[in-house]
Enzyme design. Structure first.
Site, PDB file in Angstrom:
ATOM      1  N   SER A   1       3.856  -2.016  10.479  1.00  0.00           N
ATOM      2  CA  SER A   1       5.369  -2.057  10.620  1.00  0.00           C
ATOM      3  C   SER A   1       5.772  -3.318  10.060  1.00  0.00           C
ATOM      4  CB  SER A   1       5.688  -1.643  11.915  1.00  0.00           C
ATOM      5  OG  SER A   1       5.440  -0.310  12.256  1.00  0.00           O
TER       6      SER A   1
ATOM      7  N   ASN B   1       0.751  -1.222  -0.038  1.00  0.00           N
ATOM      8  CA  ASN B   1       0.002   0.088   0.110  1.00  0.00           C
ATOM      9  C   ASN B   1       0.670   1.160  -0.075  1.00  0.00           C
ATOM     10  OD1 ASN B   1      -1.699   2.094   0.548  1.00  0.00           O
ATOM     11  ND2 ASN B   1      -2.332   1.500   2.728  1.00  0.00           N
ATOM     12  N   TRP B   2       0.951   1.794  -1.321  1.00  0.00           N
ATOM     13  CA  TRP B   2       1.904   3.175  -1.273  1.00  0.00           C
ATOM     14  C   TRP B   2       1.464   4.284  -0.909  1.00  0.00           C
ATOM     15  CZ3 TRP B   2       3.985   3.455  -7.055  1.00  0.00           C
ATOM     16  CH2 TRP B   2       4.662   2.132  -7.480  1.00  0.00           C
ATOM     17  N   LYS B   3       0.110   4.121  -0.347  1.00  0.00           N
ATOM     18  CA  LYS B   3      -0.604   5.402   0.497  1.00  0.00           C
ATOM     19  C   LYS B   3      -0.321   6.621  -0.515  1.00  0.00           C
ATOM     20  CE  LYS B   3      -0.040   3.067   4.672  1.00  0.00           C
ATOM     21  NZ  LYS B   3      -0.037   3.235   6.165  1.00  0.00           N
TER      22      LYS B   3
ATOM     23  N   GLU C   1      -4.898  -4.711  10.785  1.00  0.00           N
ATOM     24  CA  GLU C   1      -3.791  -3.650  10.854  1.00  0.00           C
ATOM     25  C   GLU C   1      -4.290  -2.939  12.178  1.00  0.00           C
ATOM     26  OE1 GLU C   1      -2.071  -2.561   6.974  1.00  0.00           O
ATOM     27  OE2 GLU C   1      -3.639  -1.235   7.279  1.00  0.00           O
TER      28      GLU C   1
ATOM     29  N   GLY D   1       3.160  -1.019   4.238  1.00  0.00           N
ATOM     30  CA  GLY D   1       3.034   0.437   3.836  1.00  0.00           C
ATOM     31  C   GLY D   1       4.507   0.895   3.374  1.00  0.00           C
ATOM     32  N   GLY D   2       5.212   1.299   4.323  1.00  0.00           N
ATOM     33  CA  GLY D   2       6.368   2.208   4.309  1.00  0.00           C
ATOM     34  C   GLY D   2       7.557   0.988   3.465  1.00  0.00           C
TER      35      GLY D   2
ATOM     36  N   GLU E   1      -6.655   4.580   7.856  1.00  0.00           N
ATOM     37  CA  GLU E   1      -6.436   6.285   7.386  1.00  0.00           C
ATOM     38  C   GLU E   1      -7.748   6.751   6.736  1.00  0.00           C
ATOM     39  OE1 GLU E   1      -2.617   5.403   5.581  1.00  0.00           O
ATOM     40  OE2 GLU E   1      -1.950   5.077   7.404  1.00  0.00           O
TER      41      GLU E   1
ATOM     42  N   HIS F   1      -9.212   1.035   5.061  1.00  0.00           N
ATOM     43  CA  HIS F   1      -8.064   1.387   5.767  1.00  0.00           C
ATOM     44  C   HIS F   1      -8.421   2.335   6.873  1.00  0.00           C
ATOM     45  CE1 HIS F   1      -4.235   2.501   6.568  1.00  0.00           C
ATOM     46  NE2 HIS F   1      -3.526   1.606   5.879  1.00  0.00           N
TER      47      HIS F   1
ATOM     48  N   GLY G   1       2.801   2.480  10.696  1.00  0.00           N
ATOM     49  CA  GLY G   1       4.041   3.441  10.770  1.00  0.00           C
ATOM     50  C   GLY G   1       4.770   4.055  11.907  1.00  0.00           C
TER      51      GLY G   1
END
Ligand code: 13P
Length: 254
Positions: free
Chosen positions: A215, A13-15, A171, A236-237, A103, A101, A177
């Site tokens: 993470s 997930n590149w967000k 999640e 994510g990251g 977010e 998600h 993150g």
């Protein structure tokens, strides 16, 4: 087949990150890594921001890596300025979409009921719906994790979901993150709980893939990905660098 042996799915997930240049570099690199080990027993999915989906689809042709989006509207078309419909995503080469998600639940006030309508739209468009659930730190601290996860799952998954096209991602919000992760035992408890609910609700609930997200890095992937009832990761990251993402795939397969 037991669910712990389902083929792992590693989804990136590149967000709201990336550019045409990053999309090109990252997907060229990832395709090359996959090309060297096409038989590695994992499925890979990348979910760039909507403006880069068409470019990503071109870059991924023949790579064996699937393409997904990060959200869709509940309607198939119409007067919804700024929104993107599930059939458009399919038309651009997507086979999956992330929904609900945390977010989006936080930034856009998406309720589970709203997420379920989007998931239905995704299924109707032929996409796989990756439905996200997870508790906040405060909810965890008061011992409400399983209640929150149960309620979000029950509210967010459409009744006609089936294993081939429904993926659930657990999640914990506090792990996203932050570099913090639950212990493998904590993940096992939540995933076992989700599995038992899905088995009760769907005849093929044992075959639905359950991802862990929050993470996940190459360094912890092998541990987290081998927890019972964990069938992959939502990353994510660490999905923004080809080597890091591939390292997670190796950890999941190993
Ligand atoms: P991080 O891997 O950056 O913690 O993000 C997890 C996530 O939210 C994936 O959807």
């Amino acid at each position: 087949m037991t669910s712990s042996r389902l083929r792992p799915l590693i989804a990136g997930n590149w967000k709201m990150n990336g550019s045409r240049a990053l999309t090109t570099e990252l997907l060229t690199g990832l395709s090359a890594l996959r090309g060297k080990q096409p038989d590695l027993a994992v499925d890979l999915l990348v979910c760039p921001p909507a403006p880069y989906l068409t470019l990503a689809a071109q870059l991924l042709q023949g790579s064996g890596i699937a393409l997904g989006a990060q959200d869709c509207h509940a309607k198939a078309s119409g007067a919804h300025t700024g929104d993107v419909a599930a059939p458009m995503l399919a038309d651009c080469g997507c086979s999956a979409v992330i929904l609900g998600h945390s977010e989006r639940r936080a930034d856009h006030g998406e309720s589970s009921e709203h997420v379920a309508t989007k998931a239905k739209a995704a299924l109707d468009a032929g996409l796989t719906a990756i439905v996200c659930v997870g508790e906040t730190e405060a909810e965890r601290d008061r011992g409400a994790t399983l209640d929150i996860v149960s309620a979000q799952l029950e509210g967010s998954i459409p009744a006609d979901a089936e294993a081939g096209r429904l993926v659930v991602a657990y999640e914990p919000v506090w792990a996203i993150g932050t570099g913090k992760t639950p212990t493998p035992d904590d993940v096992a408890v939540v995933h076992a709980h989700m599995r038992s609910l899905l088995k009760a609700w769907f005849k093929d609930g044992a075959e639905m893939r359950l991802l862990y997200g929050g993470s996940v890095k190459a360094a912890n992937a092998a541990t987290l990905m081998h927890v019972p009832e964990v069938n992959g990761a939502l990353v994510g990251g660490a999905s923004l660098k080809a080597d890091d993402f591939w390292g997670i795939a190796l950890g999941a397969a190993g």
